[in-house]
Design a protein around this motif. Sequence first.
Motif, PDB file in Angstrom:
ATOM      1  N   GLU A  55       1.002  -1.294   0.036  1.00  0.00           N
ATOM      2  CA  GLU A  55       0.395  -0.017   0.094  1.00  0.00           C
ATOM      3  C   GLU A  55       1.051   1.722   0.204  1.00  0.00           C
ATOM      4  N   LEU A  56       1.910   1.444   0.784  1.00  0.00           N
ATOM      5  CA  LEU A  56       2.821   2.498   0.649  1.00  0.00           C
ATOM      6  C   LEU A  56       3.148   2.904  -0.807  1.00  0.00           C
ATOM      7  N   LEU A  57       3.572   1.398  -1.236  1.00  0.00           N
ATOM      8  CA  LEU A  57       4.140   1.439  -3.102  1.00  0.00           C
ATOM      9  C   LEU A  57       2.895   2.418  -4.175  1.00  0.00           C
ATOM     10  N   GLU A  58       1.379   1.743  -3.544  1.00  0.00           N
ATOM     11  CA  GLU A  58       0.785   1.911  -4.739  1.00  0.00           C
ATOM     12  C   GLU A  58       0.508   3.336  -4.273  1.00  0.00           C
ATOM     13  N   ASN A  59       0.579   4.115  -2.823  1.00  0.00           N
ATOM     14  CA  ASN A  59       0.173   5.254  -2.666  1.00  0.00           C
ATOM     15  C   ASN A  59       1.656   6.385  -3.008  1.00  0.00           C
ATOM     16  N   THR A  60       2.756   6.286  -2.737  1.00  0.00           N
ATOM     17  CA  THR A  60       3.428   6.881  -2.577  1.00  0.00           C
ATOM     18  C   THR A  60       4.626   6.871  -3.843  1.00  0.00           C
ATOM     19  N   GLY A  61       4.625   5.322  -4.044  1.00  0.00           N
ATOM     20  CA  GLY A  61       5.720   5.021  -4.840  1.00  0.00           C
ATOM     21  C   GLY A  61       6.981   5.292  -4.177  1.00  0.00           C
ATOM     22  N   ILE A  62       6.768   4.635  -2.973  1.00  0.00           N
ATOM     23  CA  ILE A  62       8.083   4.625  -2.083  1.00  0.00           C
ATOM     24  C   ILE A  62       8.194   3.346  -2.126  1.00  0.00           C
ATOM     25  N   VAL A  63       9.304   2.591  -2.019  1.00  0.00           N
ATOM     26  CA  VAL A  63       9.479   1.416  -2.018  1.00  0.00           C
ATOM     27  C   VAL A  63      10.361   0.513  -0.959  1.00  0.00           C
ATOM     28  N   VAL A  64       9.645  -0.466  -0.053  1.00  0.00           N
ATOM     29  CA  VAL A  64      10.260  -0.859   1.499  1.00  0.00           C
ATOM     30  C   VAL A  64      10.359  -2.743   1.522  1.00  0.00           C
ATOM     31  N   VAL A  65      10.563  -3.521   2.334  1.00  0.00           N
ATOM     32  CA  VAL A  65      10.932  -4.535   2.204  1.00  0.00           C
ATOM     33  C   VAL A  65      10.271  -5.092   3.207  1.00  0.00           C
ATOM     34  N   PRO A  66       8.848  -5.471   3.471  1.00  0.00           N
ATOM     35  CA  PRO A  66       8.280  -5.886   4.829  1.00  0.00           C
ATOM     36  C   PRO A  66       9.647  -6.980   5.796  1.00  0.00           C
ATOM     37  N   GLY A  67       9.241  -6.640   7.100  1.00  0.00           N
ATOM     38  CA  GLY A  67      10.120  -6.839   7.922  1.00  0.00           C
ATOM     39  C   GLY A  67      10.007  -8.584   8.272  1.00  0.00           C
ATOM     40  N   SER A  68       8.856  -9.066   6.671  1.00  0.00           N
ATOM     41  CA  SER A  68       8.908 -10.209   7.905  1.00  0.00           C
ATOM     42  C   SER A  68       9.440 -11.733   7.282  1.00  0.00           C
ATOM     43  N   GLY A  69      10.068 -10.872   5.579  1.00  0.00           N
ATOM     44  CA  GLY A  69      11.219 -11.441   4.936  1.00  0.00           C
ATOM     45  C   GLY A  69      12.958 -11.510   6.235  1.00  0.00           C
ATOM     46  N   PHE A  70      12.208 -10.862   6.978  1.00  0.00           N
ATOM     47  CA  PHE A  70      13.948 -11.187   8.232  1.00  0.00           C
ATOM     48  C   PHE A  70      13.735 -12.118   8.888  1.00  0.00           C
ATOM     49  N   GLY A  71      12.794 -12.058   9.385  1.00  0.00           N
ATOM     50  CA  GLY A  71      12.566 -13.156  10.473  1.00  0.00           C
ATOM     51  C   GLY A  71      12.467 -12.489  11.775  1.00  0.00           C
ATOM     52  N   GLN A  72      11.924 -11.121  11.263  1.00  0.00           N
ATOM     53  CA  GLN A  72      11.347 -10.925  12.748  1.00  0.00           C
ATOM     54  C   GLN A  72      10.031 -11.638  13.971  1.00  0.00           C
TER      55      GLN A  72
END
Length: 98
Positions: A55-72
């Motif tokens: 939703e951040l990407l769709e609304n702002t164009g900003i790319v972040v990586v979800p923390g769930s991919g890092f074993g949070q």
Amino acid sequence: RRAERLSSALNTLEGVSCNTIDGAMYAFPTITLPEKAILEAQSRKIEPDAMYAMELLENTGIVVVPGSGFGQVSGTYHFRTTILPPEDKIENVISRLK
């Protein structure tokens, strides 16, 4: 200066908490999501922080990586972002986050 500026800006956002970025090119802020958002993500069969990132990407164009991919830790939510934008562009990134 970019690291200090970005971590300070992230800490002004509702539901976001970011430690000071020291010596790294990444920030890994914690996000507090409303129960409604968590339930919506579960109904879509995706991790809540992945839904936040999309939703951040769709609304702002900003790319972040979800923390769930890092074993949070289960039940916590994060995202990872870089502090690589040039200093003259970081303010634009911050304003789009808000």
